[in-house]
Scaffold this motif. Structure first.
Motif, PDB file in Angstrom:
ATOM      1  N   SER A 263       0.856  -1.192   0.000  1.00 35.47           N
ATOM      2  CA  SER A 263       0.000   0.000   0.000  1.00 35.47           C
ATOM      3  C   SER A 263       0.885   1.233   0.000  1.00 35.47           C
ATOM      4  O   SER A 263       2.017   1.212   0.482  1.00 35.47           O
ATOM      5  N   ASP A 264       0.330   2.301  -0.581  1.00 32.98           N
ATOM      6  CA  ASP A 264       1.060   3.552  -0.711  1.00 32.98           C
ATOM      7  C   ASP A 264       0.040   4.682  -0.790  1.00 32.98           C
ATOM      8  O   ASP A 264      -1.146   4.450  -1.050  1.00 32.98           O
ATOM      9  N   ALA A 265       0.521   5.874  -0.585  1.00 31.72           N
ATOM     10  CA  ALA A 265      -0.335   7.048  -0.744  1.00 31.72           C
ATOM     11  C   ALA A 265      -0.799   7.134  -2.194  1.00 31.72           C
ATOM     12  O   ALA A 265      -0.106   6.696  -3.114  1.00 31.72           O
ATOM     13  N   TYR A 266      -1.999   7.694  -2.373  1.00 32.16           N
ATOM     14  CA  TYR A 266      -2.502   7.930  -3.717  1.00 32.16           C
ATOM     15  C   TYR A 266      -2.887   9.397  -3.847  1.00 32.16           C
ATOM     16  O   TYR A 266      -3.684   9.882  -3.038  1.00 32.16           O
ATOM     17  N   PRO A 267      -2.341  10.100  -4.810  1.00 40.25           N
ATOM     18  CA  PRO A 267      -1.274   9.648  -5.702  1.00 40.25           C
ATOM     19  C   PRO A 267       0.054   9.537  -4.949  1.00 40.25           C
ATOM     20  O   PRO A 267       0.275  10.229  -3.965  1.00 40.25           O
ATOM     21  N   SER A 268       0.904   8.666  -5.457  1.00 40.18           N
ATOM     22  CA  SER A 268       2.187   8.438  -4.792  1.00 40.18           C
ATOM     23  C   SER A 268       3.193   9.518  -5.181  1.00 40.18           C
ATOM     24  O   SER A 268       3.002  10.251  -6.146  1.00 40.18           O
TER      25      SER A 268
ATOM     26  N   VAL B  19      -2.472  14.024  -1.094  1.00 47.72           N
ATOM     27  CA  VAL B  19      -2.879  12.628  -0.902  1.00 47.72           C
ATOM     28  C   VAL B  19      -4.402  12.546  -0.812  1.00 47.72           C
ATOM     29  O   VAL B  19      -5.023  13.214   0.013  1.00 47.72           O
ATOM     30  N   ARG B  20      -4.984  11.741  -1.670  1.00 49.60           N
ATOM     31  CA  ARG B  20      -6.444  11.590  -1.733  1.00 49.60           C
ATOM     32  C   ARG B  20      -6.925  10.217  -1.266  1.00 49.60           C
ATOM     33  O   ARG B  20      -8.107   9.988  -1.098  1.00 49.60           O
ATOM     34  N   GLY B  21      -5.980   9.280  -1.128  1.00 51.26           N
ATOM     35  CA  GLY B  21      -6.374   7.939  -0.729  1.00 51.26           C
ATOM     36  C   GLY B  21      -5.181   7.050  -0.485  1.00 51.26           C
ATOM     37  O   GLY B  21      -4.029   7.508  -0.488  1.00 51.26           O
ATOM     38  N   ILE B  22      -5.481   5.780  -0.295  1.00 50.91           N
ATOM     39  CA  ILE B  22      -4.449   4.752  -0.129  1.00 50.91           C
ATOM     40  C   ILE B  22      -4.611   3.763  -1.267  1.00 50.91           C
ATOM     41  O   ILE B  22      -5.699   3.206  -1.473  1.00 50.91           O
ATOM     42  N   ARG B  23      -3.555   3.572  -2.017  1.00 48.58           N
ATOM     43  CA  ARG B  23      -3.573   2.615  -3.127  1.00 48.58           C
ATOM     44  C   ARG B  23      -3.103   1.267  -2.591  1.00 48.58           C
ATOM     45  O   ARG B  23      -2.038   1.164  -1.980  1.00 48.58           O
TER      46      ARG B  23
END
Length: 155
Positions: free
Chosen positions: A34-39, A79-83
């Motif tokens: 998992s990573d920040a979205y957008p990374s 950061v808008r989400g978690i990918r």
């Protein structure tokens, strides 16, 4: 050398940073990243370039999704989400759906020792390995960061 927190080292190798090797050589069934979205453009948290040839060959199955955040973390307005990116051995693809359902249930109910055990099982850890992992968490100076940890059962 004294282990951190005076805790004995684990008698098994962690999968962290060895996921591909363990999936290819030891039959590890599932890997989750998992990573920040957008990374961040200069970061490679998810090793897709290493895994993707095996996906193309049909050896692995890949699934990804973005978990939206209600608000950006402080200091990270972009950061808008978690990918989430999951790779499973083709015969173990069912684990991807199980892992995603586990994340959804934990998001509603809160993380627990039961979810920690389920996650370990889905990722390919044996029960005794998860038992040791939880014991180490309980004994560590960081145990206060895991309020979901149950106290060890004693007679």
């Amino acid at each position: 050398m004294i282990p951190q927190d005076n805790i004995e080292p684990l008698p098994y190798e962690l999968h962290t940073d060895r996921e591909l090797k363990f999936m290819l050589e030891r039959g590890k069934p599932l890997a989750h990243f998992s990573d920040a979205y957008p990374s961040e453009p200069d970061e490679e948290i998810v090793p897709e370039l290493a895994f993707d040839p095996h996906v193309r060959e049909g050896r692995f199955v890949k699934r990804e999704f973005v978990e939206p955040l209600r608000e950006s973390p402080p200091g990270h307005a972009h950061v808008r989400g978690i990918r989430h990116v999951l790779f499973a051995r083709a015969a173990e693809a069912w684990r991807i759906d199980a892992y995603i359902m586990m994340l959804a249930a934990a998001a509603k109910a809160g993380w627990s020792e039961g979810f920690e055990r389920l996650e370990g099982n889905l990722l390919g850890y044996e029960e005794w390995q998860t038992d040791l992992h939880l014991k180490r968490l309980r004994l560590s100076s960081h145990a206060k960061n895991f309020p979901w940890l149950r106290k060890p059962y004693t007679l």
